[in-house]
Design a protein around this motif. Sequence first.
Motif, PDB file in Angstrom:
ATOM      1  N   ILE A   4      -9.229  -7.715  13.591  1.00 18.27           N
ATOM      2  CA  ILE A   4      -9.867  -7.049  12.472  1.00 18.27           C
ATOM      3  C   ILE A   4      -9.248  -5.383  12.625  1.00 18.27           C
ATOM      4  N   VAL A   5      -9.407  -5.062  13.741  1.00 17.49           N
ATOM      5  CA  VAL A   5      -9.018  -3.676  14.114  1.00 17.49           C
ATOM      6  C   VAL A   5      -7.561  -3.452  13.881  1.00 17.49           C
ATOM      7  N   ASP A   6      -6.553  -4.356  14.080  1.00 14.32           N
ATOM      8  CA  ASP A   6      -5.396  -4.352  13.837  1.00 14.32           C
ATOM      9  C   ASP A   6      -4.863  -4.140  12.461  1.00 14.32           C
ATOM     10  N   ALA A   7      -5.638  -5.211  11.432  1.00 13.16           N
ATOM     11  CA  ALA A   7      -5.533  -5.326  10.243  1.00 13.16           C
ATOM     12  C   ALA A   7      -6.159  -3.819   9.496  1.00 13.16           C
ATOM     13  N   LEU A   8      -7.335  -3.233   9.861  1.00 13.28           N
ATOM     14  CA  LEU A   8      -7.553  -2.249   9.126  1.00 13.28           C
ATOM     15  C   LEU A   8      -6.437  -0.939   9.687  1.00 13.28           C
ATOM     16  N   TYR A   9      -6.111  -0.996  10.713  1.00 11.04           N
ATOM     17  CA  TYR A   9      -5.089  -0.148  11.017  1.00 11.04           C
ATOM     18  C   TYR A   9      -3.750  -0.057  10.266  1.00 11.04           C
ATOM     19  N   GLU A  10      -3.476  -1.516   9.992  1.00  6.11           N
ATOM     20  CA  GLU A  10      -2.162  -1.718   9.056  1.00  6.11           C
ATOM     21  C   GLU A  10      -2.395  -1.294   7.746  1.00  6.11           C
TER      22      GLU A  10
END
Length: 150
Positions: A4-10
Amino acid sequence: MSSIVDALYELKYNPFEYGPYLASFYTHLNESENNLLLAQLVIPLCSHPIYSNKLFNANKRSSIWSVFDDRTKLYDLQERIDGFQALTEQCVQYCLINDWLSVNEKRLSLVQCDGADSTFTSQKCAEKLGRLFIGHSVVEIYALLGVKPR
């Protein structure tokens, strides 16, 4: 949870969002030798919590020395450059694919393509950063900011 954190970062940091920053920067920067090395400074400085506002509020009388007067606030710039390196490379590729910028291989520089003004949304922060760097060498800019090109 990390996905989820990676998706928000991207979602926040992607070439579609920051490609116009590079195009705006190079549109207002004079072509000089090795200006390709300045690309890795654009996203870290324009997304910096302090310097993004200082750049946006800079006026014609502002200089590189007045905007970056307190070098202690740049303590994390090298880490930001390293962290945004992959994004910067993707943004350069995005700008080249969209014909916003082209590469001068002899001078190792990026230049604006003809007719590129109307195809991307201009970013004032990046434009003003480009204007601040006019008349300064790549070596001088990196020395002032206290970082090393990678």
